[in-house]
Design an enzyme around this catalytic site. Structure first.
Site, PDB file in Angstrom:
ATOM      1  N   LYS A 180     -11.014  -5.068  18.520  1.00  0.00           N
ATOM      2  CA  LYS A 180      -9.562  -5.426  18.376  1.00  0.00           C
ATOM      3  C   LYS A 180      -9.276  -5.093  19.885  1.00  0.00           C
ATOM      4  CE  LYS A 180      -9.148  -5.354  13.995  1.00  0.00           C
ATOM      5  NZ  LYS A 180      -8.283  -6.033  13.134  1.00  0.00           N
ATOM      6  N   ASP A 239      -3.992  -6.558   4.729  1.00  0.00           N
ATOM      7  CA  ASP A 239      -5.171  -7.714   5.233  1.00  0.00           C
ATOM      8  C   ASP A 239      -5.056  -8.909   4.696  1.00  0.00           C
ATOM      9  OD1 ASP A 239      -5.973  -5.840   7.139  1.00  0.00           O
ATOM     10  OD2 ASP A 239      -7.504  -4.873   5.715  1.00  0.00           O
ATOM     11  N   LYS A 277      10.319 -16.223 -10.714  1.00  0.00           N
ATOM     12  CA  LYS A 277       9.259 -15.161 -11.331  1.00  0.00           C
ATOM     13  C   LYS A 277       8.415 -15.787 -12.203  1.00  0.00           C
ATOM     14  CE  LYS A 277      10.127 -10.978 -14.079  1.00  0.00           C
ATOM     15  NZ  LYS A 277      10.990 -10.395 -15.276  1.00  0.00           N
ATOM     16  N   PHE A 312      -4.315   2.392  14.745  1.00  0.00           N
ATOM     17  CA  PHE A 312      -4.531   3.595  13.766  1.00  0.00           C
ATOM     18  C   PHE A 312      -5.613   2.928  12.628  1.00  0.00           C
ATOM     19  CE2 PHE A 312      -1.790   6.878  14.717  1.00  0.00           C
ATOM     20  CZ  PHE A 312      -1.206   6.466  15.731  1.00  0.00           C
ATOM     21  N   ASN A 356       1.005  -1.042   0.053  1.00  0.00           N
ATOM     22  CA  ASN A 356      -0.161   0.043   0.040  1.00  0.00           C
ATOM     23  C   ASN A 356       0.937   1.290   0.074  1.00  0.00           C
ATOM     24  OD1 ASN A 356       0.330   0.978   2.876  1.00  0.00           O
ATOM     25  ND2 ASN A 356      -0.411  -1.004   3.254  1.00  0.00           N
ATOM     26  N   LYS A 396     -13.803  -0.743  15.031  1.00  0.00           N
ATOM     27  CA  LYS A 396     -12.407  -1.175  14.738  1.00  0.00           C
ATOM     28  C   LYS A 396     -11.893  -1.420  16.543  1.00  0.00           C
ATOM     29  CE  LYS A 396      -7.789  -1.217  13.123  1.00  0.00           C
ATOM     30  NZ  LYS A 396      -6.864  -1.002  11.768  1.00  0.00           N
TER      31      LYS A 396
END
Ligand SMILES: Cc1cc2nc3c(=O)[nH]c(=O)nc-3n(C[C@H](O)[C@H](O)[C@H](O)COP(=O)(O)O)c2cc1C
Length: 387
Positions: free
Chosen positions: A330, A268, A278, A312, A202, A326
């Site tokens: 959690k 995730d 490859k 976060f 990301n 969340k």
């Protein structure tokens, strides 16, 4: 903010003291410069005088009005010798006071920092090693020199530490709000490899996590950072790196902390299998992805009383609703949620968001630099928990 006395001595690195002065000023500190006679051969007192807007003292019999070697330190928070020559370090160790900076040092009852700068031979000489040891015994904090190209056209140890690092070390040693507390921070993106050369990741860069680590250190905390190997930044606090979510999970195992900031952007999903070598180009390829371990939930379920975990969340919509969900799911103690998207959040210099505590209280943090956002988050946690 604070006041520091900057003693500049006769090293070729004396020009870098200008940047040290500037760095203190950028952080709102007032700087008073004193110089050895030798230092004036490298940089003119007028340079420091102009930038600091204060009289620079060199000669203790001409530039001084009264007992300034005693008075100056009374009004300051710290004395920093940067750069410190082998000669000046020897003088400090021996207790000589034959010029203004050395008299000032001997009379100073405030924290003293020394940033040596010299050729490697001078630094490694048993006399200098011994003198630095004596200074440590006397409670002086040494800002270790770095390795790299030296002015004598040699490579080696002895370069003055980078000005930003010098200032950071002084300020973090003086910080007190988190003194004695262990702060652990994770930062940056995970990479989950598809084959040996491609991965899923990301756009996180780790900037917000680094800012949290730095601000906690500036408040006096003992900080350790787990930083993504994909982050383009390096840190001024102690750190180790991770690449995948699994590696981050391993690094977190057994780490002690009072406060944990889970700033890292952990993916995730990961490929169920990583192919060796490859993958060859083909018409269509279907990736089989599986969920990654829920590191945050694991950490929260195993924390001991007194440990505080800040999660976060980067969201594109329904910020508060999703963050609250969340937080509950959690088991973290607080969550900071910030908007992300193209050109928003990830990698930017600014951030904004909301810090939500378990009791439901919500604190909005308006758009500001990531350092400022980090400072606000930590302060709110300190106030909440009376840490
Ligand atoms: C061009 C030049 C560069 C020098 N650079 C250094 C240095 O980086 N570190 C050091 O310890 N001494 C260095 N010296 C030697 C010091 O200037 C010398 O020991 C001087 O007496 C130090 O005085 P002070 O400690 O009162 O400032 C250098 C000397 C010259 C001529």
């Amino acid at each position: 903010m604070g006041r520091v006395i900057l003693a500049v001595t006769g090293s070729i690195a004396a020009y870098k003291a200008v940047e040290v002065l500037r760095e203190f000023q950028r952080r709102g500190w007032e700087v008073r410069v004193v110089m050895t006679r030798a230092a004036t051969h490298f940089v003119a007192p007028l340079t420091f005088q102009t930038l600091s807007e204060k009289r620079v003292i060199v000669d203790q019999f001409r530039d001084v009005f009264a007992l300034e070697h005693i008075e100056l330190c009374r009004e300051a928070d710290a004395l920093l010798v940067a750069p410190a020559t082998a000669d000046f370090i020897a003088k400090m160790a021996a207790g000589l006071a034959d010029d203004f900076p050395s008299s000032l040092y001997l009379a100073c009852k405030k924290p003293v920092f020394v940033a040596p700068a010299m050729n490697e031979g001078m630094l490694m000489h048993p006399a200098t090693r011994r003198n630095l040891e004596i200074l440590r015994e006397h409670g002086v904090r040494i800002i270790e020199p770095e390795e790299g190209p030296l002015a004598c056209e040699e490579e080696g140890l002895g370069r003055l530490a980078e000005p930003a690092r010098v200032v950071f070390q002084v300020l973090s040693s003086l910080g007190s709000r988190l003194r004695g507390r262990k702060v652990l921070v994770t930062a940056g993106p995970t990479r989950e490899f598809i084959d040996e050369v491609r991965f899923i990741s990301n756009p996180s860069t780790g900037k917000q996590g680094l800012a949290i680590a730095h601000q906690a250190a500036l408040m006096g905390a003992e900080v350790h950072l787990l930083l993504s190997s994909a982050s383009p930044f390096r840190s001024m606090v102690s750190y180790e790196t991770f690449t995948s979510g699994e590696e981050l999970r391993e690094r977190l195992k057994g780490k002690d902390y009072d406060l944990l900031f889970m700033t890292a952007a952990v993916g995730d999903f990961r490929p169920a299998k990583t192919k060796g070598g490859k993958l060859r180009r083909q018409g269509r390829l279907t990736l089989d992805l599986e969920a990654t371990p829920d590191i945050l939930a694991e950490i929260c379920s195993s924390k001991r009383p007194g440990q505080f975990v800040v999660a976060f969340a980067a969201e594109t919509e329904d910020f508060l609703q999703r963050a609250k969900k969340k937080l509950g799911k959690k088991g973290a103690d607080a969550i900071f949620v910030n908007p992300v998207g193209r050109g928003v959040g990830f990698g930017q210099d600014e951030n904004r968001g909301w810090l939500i505590f378990r009791d439901g209280s919500i604190h909005e943090i308006p758009p500001s630099s990531k350092e400022e956002v980090a400072r606000r988050i930590i302060e709110l946690v300190i106030e909440k928990e009376e840490i």
